[in-house]
Design an enzyme around this catalytic site. Sequence first.
Site, mmCIF file in Angstrom:
data_model
loop_
_atom_site.group_PDB
_atom_site.id
_atom_site.type_symbol
_atom_site.label_atom_id
_atom_site.label_comp_id
_atom_site.label_asym_id
_atom_site.label_seq_id
_atom_site.Cartn_x
_atom_site.Cartn_y
_atom_site.Cartn_z
ATOM 1 N N SER A 89 1.515 -4.662 7.976
ATOM 2 C CA SER A 89 1.170 -4.277 8.886
ATOM 3 C C SER A 89 2.339 -3.491 9.704
ATOM 4 C CB SER A 89 -0.012 -4.044 9.172
ATOM 5 O OG SER A 89 -0.271 -3.327 10.324
ATOM 6 N N LYS A 121 0.412 -9.223 10.897
ATOM 7 C CA LYS A 121 -0.791 -10.044 9.987
ATOM 8 C C LYS A 121 -0.609 -9.229 8.437
ATOM 9 C CE LYS A 121 -4.763 -7.187 10.094
ATOM 10 N NZ LYS A 121 -5.352 -6.086 9.418
ATOM 11 N N GLU A 153 -9.744 -8.275 -1.487
ATOM 12 C CA GLU A 153 -10.468 -7.587 -0.855
ATOM 13 C C GLU A 153 -11.212 -5.984 -2.782
ATOM 14 O OE1 GLU A 153 -9.847 -6.022 3.008
ATOM 15 O OE2 GLU A 153 -7.841 -6.648 2.013
#
Lengths: 350, 350, 350, 350
Positions: D283, D289, D296
């Site tokens: 990010s 991050k 996911e």
Amino acid sequence: MATGKSSGGRGARFAVALDPAAAALNASSHFDNRLLNDDVRGSQAHARMLAARGLISGADADTIVAGLDRVCQEFVSGARELDPALEDIHMNVETRLIELIGEPGRRLHTARSRNDQVATDMRLYARRSALELVSEIDRSRLALYRRAREHATTLMPGYTHLQRAQVVTLGHHLMAYAEMLARDRGRLVDAERRAAESPLGSGALAGTGLPIDRAATAAALGFGAGPTHNSLDAVSDRDFAAEIAFACALACVHLSRLGEELVLWSTTEFGFVRLGEGYCSGSSLMPQKRNPDIAELLRGKPARAIGDVVALLTISKGLALAYNKDLQESQEPLYDAIDTAKLALACCPG
Amino acid sequence: MATGKSSGGRGARFAVALDPAAAALNASSHFDNRLLNDDVRGSQAHARMLAARGLISGADADTIVAGLDRVCQEFVSGARELDPALEDIHMNVETRLIELIGEPGRRLHTARSRNDQVATDMRLYARRSALELVSEIDRSRLALYRRAREHATTLMPGYTHLQRAQVVTLGHHLMAYAEMLARDRGRLVDAERRAAESPLGSGALAGTGLPIDRAATAAALGFGAGPTHNSLDAVSDRDFAAEIAFACALACVHLSRLGEELVLWSTTEFGFVRLGEGYCSGSSLMPQKRNPDIAELLRGKPARAIGDVVALLTISKGLALAYNKDLQESQEPLYDAIDTAKLALACCPG
Amino acid sequence: MATGKSSGGRGARFAVALDPAAAALNASSHFDNRLLNDDVRGSQAHARMLAARGLISGADADTIVAGLDRVCQEFVSGARELDPALEDIHMNVETRLIELIGEPGRRLHTARSRNDQVATDMRLYARRSALELVSEIDRSRLALYRRAREHATTLMPGYTHLQRAQVVTLGHHLMAYAEMLARDRGRLVDAERRAAESPLGSGALAGTGLPIDRAATAAALGFGAGPTHNSLDAVSDRDFAAEIAFACALACVHLSRLGEELVLWSTTEFGFVRLGEGYCSGSSLMPQKRNPDIAELLRGKPARAIGDVVALLTISKGLALAYNKDLQESQEPLYDAIDTAKLALACCPG
Amino acid sequence: MATGKSSGGRGARFAVALDPAAAALNASSHFDNRLLNDDVRGSQAHARMLAARGLISGADADTIVAGLDRVCQEFVSGARELDPALEDIHMNVETRLIELIGEPGRRLHTARSRNDQVATDMRLYARRSALELVSEIDRSRLALYRRAREHATTLMPGYTHLQRAQVVTLGHHLMAYAEMLARDRGRLVDAERRAAESPLGSGALAGTGLPIDRAATAAALGFGAGPTHNSLDAVSDRDFAAEIAFACALACVHLSRLGEELVLWSTTEFGFVRLGEGYCSGSSLMPQKRNPDIAELLRGKPARAIGDVVALLTISKGLALAYNKDLQESQEPLYDAIDTAKLALACCPG
């Protein structure tokens, strides 16, 4: 949030490229390309708002808006193809914009994150599609009304348990489908209304400290209910997708009932209708046959739409707040449910 | 339709009893007993309308209404048990009514069929349940507001991808759930409104030639949108069941997100909360453990509710008009989805 | 693990009772009571193994085995009712056992946890049910063979697209269903075989340090493939439930095709069969009607079984190892799928 | 059946083209193109058998086989594009074959119908895909074994209810996944074996009167269980698709558990692993991050696969024998389930 830098796809920060298997799992430009128009509209509204608030210059906003029009036109016309290496439609648009207009293109991401951008694009697409389905339903209902009026006195057996029960008119029978479609319409209208809140300004999850004007972007994009109320919810909410897919699935279920009846009615045994050749297939082996393919497909189509509803409900189950990448999976079932309902409605005989 | 005879279950006409295996497949009194109150209410409204229209005498109507009250009271109090041999709740009520009041009991079925009766009962039940869920949601939202206000300045990490992203407040985080529940509320209200049309008077499929007053029964039963428009549709429509089940499933999905977060937050690693013993289980082997059972169940509950939605959509797929016995299968998934959402909402921590 | 104490439900450790809403969400004795026999069998095998290994005395084992027989008999005969306050069948059995035989009852949980106990019980139940379904399928296939032989030369139209295509025999047509059921049988046999691994000895998640004999309990309980290989997997695996439910759902789909055909064939228009009154319902309004209720229910039954498959797959999605309470939700859909397939098979006309 | 004429798509017989909306609903070449290789293989085996039986000349068979190779090569190389107006892959291949080799091309349909041809192609594709998945599973299991051996003594907390319970080794934990995959492997092997019956020779629904050699085509195409037993069943059976999709969905469920754990383990709070950049995104707003996107997506993928299972089971529900066009809908969910499982397995970390 306030920086003028690209919000970046993953490539923006890491030296290492995605593992090829990971890249295959991650790729989305082959389906999120249908967000192109909505992505551009959303970005244009955002840029104009930024200028109105003095967060970027008016000249920058004009350059961005014109640049986005050109990017969109290039992709739509086929003059330029999406680069799958850029993963998604958003990076494709953004990268091309910066190529075309340079530094102002980077300022577009002032006070915006990919998370609120994607949520906005999907809502714009979903709402637009819901309204298109409403139009398609209205067309079908009108056709059913007309056909019903023609057959207001055409007698036919009414059935329960597929046993002949009482005599009804074909007009009355057809109007049962008009009623079902009227409910489908209502569900789509309700879903569209509920989706009409603008996530823009929710940032990655926590909004932005910059003095943006969320009401302005909401209004510019036709979000009649104004901005969303909670930023954590806004970036992770895909209710609108599940709700519209559900409405599509139920509409397909209704049309499948008509499909079954047309299959039945065109049998030798019932012999109520002779379907037009434009809706049938034949058989060279059995030249007497006229197979009601389209009616059968109408009957079969709910299966996939129900599967889409399952997928959409299941994706969000047990998902911690706020945005998670799992939500990328909510796009394809939504699109499939919409496409399926559109295809089926377009074949709805009146 | 105009006869005063019992509309009969299957037993009414055939000399031969159902094959035992068939009877087992056919039985419904173990689940449709929850329609008892609505069945009685619907019948009372129907009887009063018949008297108002002169189709039965006022004395008969009074006898029927009082008799139904007594039947209901007998079953509710447990003074009398349902007889499974009578297959469903409707035959149980009707048979007992006739035992109690004799001939007038048979007149109750003037101008009514089992098909419009069942459709009416299910709608009454579904609408009532939807409104109960709305109340339960309002209670949960209020609890969330209160808790959020208490934690309006309690800082916590905000997450995307379950990675710490920006600091938020716990109050803001909790309000995300209040937003989700507000949408759930909206869906239930819309579904209830759409279901508020009265099928009474649709007969088996083709209405009745008797001069009944459909508006009167609709009004007496709180069907705000008046009578249904098409009799074939009315007896075969279970949209309301699918729509309410969908709203329940999505509400359960929302609560499952909270469940997941409570599970995470109560881990040693996160350590954000210590759940009360009233929501946990322990382990004699590992006395240090406090297992977040209730949060886990909240997380797991959507699975069955999604299954219920699948069942409800699938039942009507490809079903020719009008009523078919397959529709009996639409009761249990509806009840399960409602019960599941109620249980989950009742555990929603505020 | 080695302690002789009760492994306890939640009540074992906490001073505070479950919150009433939590207790309602948590309760399982209304459905897990069907594990009674398997729970007792599993515990008896465990007790005998403990004695054989010298972990408890032979006298204790005898007392436990006899005590469990008595507990089982009490519940089965109805002499004693399950206490919902004890949450589940396991606590009911254990509590009553200790009431009856005292201290030795506590020793039953030596080297066993609730997690491997529940996994064992469910597998025993599931395997037994799968084999019962296989028997039921064999009965149905035999009936189909016989009926097909009777109609080896009975001509009927063969259909594609529900259009008459080529002439076939009714015997050939019926044998298509025998083929489908043969595949269903194969799937159930495969599922049963795959489930035939014994989780006993997996403990809560990490096995036990005591010198138990897993092969012995596996053999005693008919787990032909011996003990499971990985304890973390064994306590959290519900594949067998999903796989059996899937096989049930597909069997129901096959029978639904037969249901549809019987509905069609018994119409006035087709007129191929006249269903026996033992499989139909009538109508007092339309005395000529013979409604094929059972065929319609056969047609409708897959809906719920498909929903059960969805529930079972969805429950385990995204669940961290090892046991989580969400898995309690895997019982009801398994039972429902099994019951539904059994009911449908019992009605399969031969 | 015995004629040498094209079995024809719908265009073969009717003067009227499909209505455009109907054509859109009917089109399949955008997904059935993946049957190209299997269609060609199946046709070549059929042609050789026809020659061996003297139903066509050896020269014709040679011409057909060579012609099909060329057609296949043209489409695969991109030298020729599929014509959507020809609706499906079969008509595309057949039309081009006749263009290339003339009259012998028409003889290919001697004793074959589109119905048994499609069933054969789909089975060939499904079986091949199942075996590819088995290989992919074996690769993943080997990787898990290796990694587990490396970590045979690496201690970590074992969890139940996501609460730390007992200490386990990472090796033991990873081997739980190897066990799950071993069951997935077993299901795919069983499904492949069950699908290994050849429908060729079933004709449209009733076989053929010509002296074909079904065992020969079965053997040539690797259908180890020989020809199917019942022609009505063979052309309308899509069990193999549902069964393989189910196995894929369950495999995805297993990998989703690993996905969830990787997401958890890579949090700040757990801090067990640091995922490689090749599996993450970053990010620009929050440069610290490292988002576990791939984990996911692994977690989210079962949603669509479960939806595919629903679609496949639902399509065949209540479908009268034999072939119906609804079955065209069984292709896409099968392909999607296979693709999804492949993509997920390819990302399975070892």
